[in-house]
Design a protein around this motif. Sequence first.
Motif, mmCIF file in Angstrom:
data_model
loop_
_atom_site.group_PDB
_atom_site.id
_atom_site.type_symbol
_atom_site.label_atom_id
_atom_site.label_comp_id
_atom_site.label_asym_id
_atom_site.label_seq_id
_atom_site.Cartn_x
_atom_site.Cartn_y
_atom_site.Cartn_z
ATOM 1 N N ARG A 29 0.832 -1.210 0.000
ATOM 2 C CA ARG A 29 0.000 0.000 0.000
ATOM 3 C C ARG A 29 0.865 1.258 0.000
ATOM 4 O O ARG A 29 0.524 2.272 0.616
ATOM 5 C CB ARG A 29 -0.951 0.035 1.197
ATOM 6 C CG ARG A 29 -2.103 -0.946 1.128
ATOM 7 C CD ARG A 29 -3.107 -0.632 2.224
ATOM 8 N NE ARG A 29 -4.113 -1.666 2.368
ATOM 9 C CZ ARG A 29 -4.987 -1.708 3.372
ATOM 10 N NH1 ARG A 29 -4.956 -0.761 4.308
ATOM 11 N NH2 ARG A 29 -5.877 -2.674 3.465
ATOM 12 N N GLU A 30 1.968 1.211 -0.714
ATOM 13 C CA GLU A 30 2.891 2.358 -0.768
ATOM 14 C C GLU A 30 2.988 2.951 -2.174
ATOM 15 O O GLU A 30 3.866 3.770 -2.430
ATOM 16 C CB GLU A 30 4.291 1.915 -0.302
ATOM 17 C CG GLU A 30 4.345 1.463 1.152
ATOM 18 C CD GLU A 30 5.702 0.918 1.550
ATOM 19 O OE1 GLU A 30 6.562 0.772 0.643
ATOM 20 O OE2 GLU A 30 5.900 0.626 2.740
ATOM 21 N N LEU A 31 2.102 2.536 -3.083
ATOM 22 C CA LEU A 31 2.206 2.991 -4.473
ATOM 23 C C LEU A 31 0.838 3.355 -5.024
ATOM 24 O O LEU A 31 -0.112 2.565 -4.928
ATOM 25 C CB LEU A 31 2.818 1.881 -5.336
ATOM 26 C CG LEU A 31 2.905 2.182 -6.834
ATOM 27 C CD1 LEU A 31 4.023 3.184 -7.094
ATOM 28 C CD2 LEU A 31 3.130 0.918 -7.647
ATOM 29 N N ASP A 32 0.732 4.551 -5.589
ATOM 30 C CA ASP A 32 -0.472 4.966 -6.295
ATOM 31 C C ASP A 32 -0.307 4.561 -7.759
ATOM 32 O O ASP A 32 0.380 5.235 -8.537
ATOM 33 C CB ASP A 32 -0.657 6.479 -6.170
ATOM 34 C CG ASP A 32 -1.925 6.969 -6.857
ATOM 35 O OD1 ASP A 32 -2.565 6.184 -7.590
ATOM 36 O OD2 ASP A 32 -2.272 8.153 -6.680
ATOM 37 N N ALA A 33 -0.926 3.456 -8.135
ATOM 38 C CA ALA A 33 -0.735 2.897 -9.474
ATOM 39 C C ALA A 33 -1.416 3.700 -10.558
ATOM 40 O O ALA A 33 -1.213 3.430 -11.749
ATOM 41 C CB ALA A 33 -1.250 1.455 -9.498
ATOM 42 N N GLU A 34 -2.215 4.698 -10.199
ATOM 43 C CA GLU A 34 -2.922 5.497 -11.191
ATOM 44 C C GLU A 34 -2.255 6.853 -11.407
ATOM 45 O O GLU A 34 -2.760 7.684 -12.159
ATOM 46 C CB GLU A 34 -4.381 5.685 -10.747
ATOM 47 C CG GLU A 34 -5.144 4.364 -10.667
ATOM 48 C CD GLU A 34 -6.511 4.514 -10.010
ATOM 49 O OE1 GLU A 34 -6.883 5.668 -9.676
ATOM 50 O OE2 GLU A 34 -7.193 3.493 -9.830
ATOM 51 N N ASN A 35 -1.097 7.073 -10.752
ATOM 52 C CA ASN A 35 -0.390 8.353 -10.827
ATOM 53 C C ASN A 35 0.674 8.290 -11.921
ATOM 54 O O ASN A 35 1.642 7.537 -11.822
ATOM 55 C CB ASN A 35 0.257 8.653 -9.468
ATOM 56 C CG ASN A 35 0.879 10.028 -9.403
ATOM 57 O OD1 ASN A 35 1.730 10.372 -10.208
ATOM 58 N ND2 ASN A 35 0.462 10.808 -8.414
#
Length: 377
Positions: free
Chosen positions: A140-146
Amino acid sequence: MHIQPLKPLISDCAAIVYLDLKSPYAYLAIEPTRALEEELGVQFDWRPFVLDIPSYLGSARLDADGNVAEQTRSDEQWAGVKYAYYDCRRYASMYGLIIRGTVKIWDTNLAATAMLWAQRCGFEVQQQFIDLLFQPFWKRELDAENHGIIEQLLDQAGANGAAFTDWAQSEGLAQNAQFQTDAFAAGLFGVPSYVVGEELYFGREHLPNIGWQLKGRKGQAPDIGNPVPPADDSEEESKEGPQEITIGIDDSMDSLLALPQLIELLSEFSGTVNWVMVKTIKPVIPELDNIQLRTSQHTQRRKQNRAKNEQRYHLTTISNIPDAIGELLHSAQISLQSDGPSQVVHPAMSGIAILWNDEILIGRQHLPLIKARLEKS
């Protein structure tokens, strides 16, 4: 820069591997798949396949406190999702991985497009990008939509993130969208999936059979089995051997195919083994008038996949599975109890259920793990 889109199910490599960032099962398949590549001395063709999770598991979103804020799932779908995370964390611990449940169903098309870009920068670049992508996402350390974050990860992998952004906006995202449409039309429906020649395998439990096929199909074909790392490499916590093991048997093909292996594995177990009869849970499949709906197509493909696996892993057609199970148990002098622990009597899905201490394992793909644990205990 114009990049020709890949053709689904066609490759010059020994096998094609399909992954989706938001699938914990795909994450767990990465290291065992690499181990098979190393064993064979080959490089597979790694590709993205974006799951449409709501079409077969409904949708849900958690709030900041981890409570369900929105959801369209049935009780059966929730049971399947909860068991999936429970199962994935079990195996993640063996590889020293962390899997935290996602707070929503992520749109992974940007990540998929970046995976296609990284592939054209070379195999090693793509593999490094996969690690940079999957590991923080499942913490939960990555915004995959950014876009900015994906660009940075590509730079770290050596894939020129700025050039990717230009390509993605001009044509890459559209090419990925078409690639996903074509992949689903060609028969893909889940991850991890493997294409070897004309064969499509869904699930990492088929890696033993994939290796057997790529080695020329010499000797007897292996059964399914989740890969387990060598004992020295496993980071799974040491588990106390049970004094009692409970086996739940339903009238599925999975139970029938598991029994001979399980009976042999438990032949030298010094504790108590309870054999319990379990009522088969058959999934509720809605009748849909429009067979073009993705939900209907997905349901049909899973049904076809089950039929294909039954054909793969047993040589004769068995017309009456309950009778065949009964004969096998009789020959082994095993009597079934009519009830047992709730985890076994009411499993989250069909298949053989094994209760090891307080831990439930459903499906014969867990037999390699049971074997490894019995050898330790």
